[in-house]
Scaffold this motif. Structure first.
Motif, PDB file in Angstrom:
ATOM      1  N   PHE A 125       0.841  -1.192   0.000  1.00  0.00           N
ATOM      2  CA  PHE A 125       0.000   0.000   0.000  1.00  0.00           C
ATOM      3  C   PHE A 125       0.880   1.248   0.000  1.00  0.00           C
ATOM      4  CE2 PHE A 125      -2.379  -3.439   1.903  1.00  0.00           C
ATOM      5  CZ  PHE A 125      -3.613  -3.337   1.304  1.00  0.00           C
ATOM      6  N   SER A 126       0.448   2.242  -0.726  1.00  0.00           N
ATOM      7  CA  SER A 126       1.193   3.492  -0.811  1.00  0.00           C
ATOM      8  C   SER A 126       0.214   4.657  -0.723  1.00  0.00           C
ATOM      9  CB  SER A 126       1.979   3.552  -2.135  1.00  0.00           C
ATOM     10  OG  SER A 126       2.700   4.761  -2.246  1.00  0.00           O
ATOM     11  N   GLU A 127       0.630   5.735  -0.069  1.00  0.00           N
ATOM     12  CA  GLU A 127      -0.220   6.913   0.088  1.00  0.00           C
ATOM     13  C   GLU A 127       0.464   8.137  -0.502  1.00  0.00           C
ATOM     14  OE1 GLU A 127      -1.286   7.489   4.144  1.00  0.00           O
ATOM     15  OE2 GLU A 127      -2.768   5.873   4.170  1.00  0.00           O
ATOM     16  N   PHE A 128      -0.320   8.969  -1.194  1.00  0.00           N
ATOM     17  CA  PHE A 128       0.170  10.219  -1.758  1.00  0.00           C
ATOM     18  C   PHE A 128      -0.735  11.352  -1.273  1.00  0.00           C
ATOM     19  CE2 PHE A 128       1.477   6.856  -4.576  1.00  0.00           C
ATOM     20  CZ  PHE A 128       2.743   7.211  -5.006  1.00  0.00           C
ATOM     21  N   TYR A 129      -0.134  12.411  -0.756  1.00  0.00           N
ATOM     22  CA  TYR A 129      -0.875  13.598  -0.335  1.00  0.00           C
ATOM     23  C   TYR A 129      -0.613  14.716  -1.342  1.00  0.00           C
ATOM     24  CZ  TYR A 129      -1.516  11.391   4.254  1.00  0.00           C
ATOM     25  OH  TYR A 129      -1.857  10.543   5.273  1.00  0.00           O
ATOM     26  N   ILE A 130      -1.673  15.378  -1.786  1.00  0.00           N
ATOM     27  CA  ILE A 130      -1.537  16.468  -2.751  1.00  0.00           C
ATOM     28  C   ILE A 130      -2.298  17.675  -2.207  1.00  0.00           C
ATOM     29  CG2 ILE A 130      -1.937  17.209  -5.123  1.00  0.00           C
ATOM     30  CD1 ILE A 130      -1.879  14.294  -5.952  1.00  0.00           C
ATOM     31  N   VAL A 131      -1.605  18.795  -2.083  1.00  0.00           N
ATOM     32  CA  VAL A 131      -2.225  20.011  -1.546  1.00  0.00           C
ATOM     33  C   VAL A 131      -2.864  20.789  -2.680  1.00  0.00           C
ATOM     34  CG1 VAL A 131      -0.645  20.165   0.408  1.00  0.00           C
ATOM     35  CG2 VAL A 131      -0.033  21.270  -1.735  1.00  0.00           C
ATOM     36  N   PRO A 132      -3.965  21.502  -2.402  1.00  0.00           N
ATOM     37  CA  PRO A 132      -4.679  22.232  -3.458  1.00  0.00           C
ATOM     38  C   PRO A 132      -3.993  23.554  -3.807  1.00  0.00           C
ATOM     39  CG  PRO A 132      -5.747  22.601  -1.368  1.00  0.00           C
ATOM     40  CD  PRO A 132      -4.630  21.636  -1.084  1.00  0.00           C
ATOM     41  N   LEU A 133      -4.359  24.056  -4.980  1.00  0.00           N
ATOM     42  CA  LEU A 133      -3.927  25.396  -5.356  1.00  0.00           C
ATOM     43  C   LEU A 133      -4.787  26.415  -4.632  1.00  0.00           C
ATOM     44  CD1 LEU A 133      -3.468  24.945  -9.215  1.00  0.00           C
ATOM     45  CD2 LEU A 133      -1.665  25.162  -7.506  1.00  0.00           C
ATOM     46  N   LEU A 134      -4.161  27.493  -4.189  1.00  0.00           N
ATOM     47  CA  LEU A 134      -4.896  28.550  -3.496  1.00  0.00           C
ATOM     48  C   LEU A 134      -5.455  29.537  -4.511  1.00  0.00           C
ATOM     49  CD1 LEU A 134      -2.436  29.281  -0.553  1.00  0.00           C
ATOM     50  CD2 LEU A 134      -4.458  27.808  -0.541  1.00  0.00           C
ATOM     51  N   ASP A 135      -6.631  30.078  -4.192  1.00  0.00           N
ATOM     52  CA  ASP A 135      -7.222  31.080  -5.078  1.00  0.00           C
ATOM     53  C   ASP A 135      -6.376  32.335  -5.071  1.00  0.00           C
ATOM     54  OD1 ASP A 135      -9.337  29.420  -5.706  1.00  0.00           O
ATOM     55  OD2 ASP A 135     -10.536  30.114  -3.995  1.00  0.00           O
ATOM     56  N   ASP A 136      -6.345  33.017  -6.235  1.00  0.00           N
ATOM     57  CA  ASP A 136      -5.592  34.280  -6.334  1.00  0.00           C
ATOM     58  C   ASP A 136      -6.238  35.349  -5.466  1.00  0.00           C
ATOM     59  OD1 ASP A 136      -3.885  33.070  -8.096  1.00  0.00           O
ATOM     60  OD2 ASP A 136      -5.045  33.668  -9.878  1.00  0.00           O
TER      61      ASP A 136
END
Length: 224
Positions: A213-224
């Motif tokens: 099992f492998s986990e990946f975390y991805i953070v969102p882009l912030l609004d301008d």
């Protein structure tokens, strides 16, 4: 090797070092120090299966690997890999955030979807909703825009739950980094938190039916 295991902060053993090597290659995004570990695990050659034991005493100590090939008796090798002390550990999980959506997808189909996304696009917008079509993936580039709708009744979707509609944007390059791991996966669980953090949990299977099992975390882009 000292038999006193109490002196080690971490110990582990595996019947197959190749299994760990395959997992490391799947999450290796660039030529960083993880390649050194992969080379040590392959020290007897890619065609040789070896058992593996790992030992680590603590901060500042090297990681010690003990490998023994299955086809050769009375043969063993030790490898020591210098370790580094991290300045800080990035904590992505937020205890105050809640899970707003969860999808379970067939990994091969999801891999095909990512492969079909336009390469010139650099932003992916993920729309999740309790209402049809449930999942929409929109990609943006300098001159291109495309949209893929995926209802919960799709053959790709094994389960879907969403409490409220949410729209988030991510760097498409970050999403594509999981493609090597997806290629050896059977299932991917997508979890979206109220703070926008995307968690991708992959179930990987090897030819010998071993599961990883492998986990990946991805953070969102912030609004301008």
């Amino acid at each position: 090797m000292d038999d006193d295991m109490s002196q080690y902060y971490f110990t582990a053993s595996m019947d197959s070092g190749k299994t760990l090597c395959s997992l490391l290659k799947a999450i290796q995004f660039q030529e960083i120090s993880i390649a050194v570990l992969a080379e040590c695990l392959n020290i007897f050659g890619s065609g040789e299966e070896s058992s593996l034991k790992m030992y680590y005493r603590g901060e500042g100590s090297p990681l010690l690997l003990v490998l023994q090939p299955q086809s050769l008796t009375n043969v063993m090798t030790d490898c020591e890999i210098s370790t580094q002390t991290a300045d800080s550990v990035l904590e992505l999980r937020d205890e105050d955030s809640s899970e707003v959506a969860k999808l379970v997808l067939k990994a091969p189909a999801f891999l095909g979807l990512l492969a079909d996304l336009e390469r010139s696009c650099d932003i992916m917008e993920l729309k999740l909703s309790p209402e049809h079509p449930n999942v929409s993936i929109v990609t943006y580039g300098m001159q291109d825009r495309s949209c893929i709708d995926m209802p919960k009744s799709s053959e790709m979707v094994q389960s879907f739950s969403c409490e409220e509609a949410v729209t988030l944007k991510y760097q498409l390059h970050h999403i594509r980094l999981i493609m090597k791991a997806l290629a050896i996966s059977t299932k991917v669980v997508v979890r979206c938190s109220s703070n926008g953090l995307l968690l991708l949990q992959l179930k990987l299977e090897k030819e010998d039916q071993r599961q990883m099992f492998s986990e990946f975390y991805i953070v969102p882009l912030l609004d301008d």
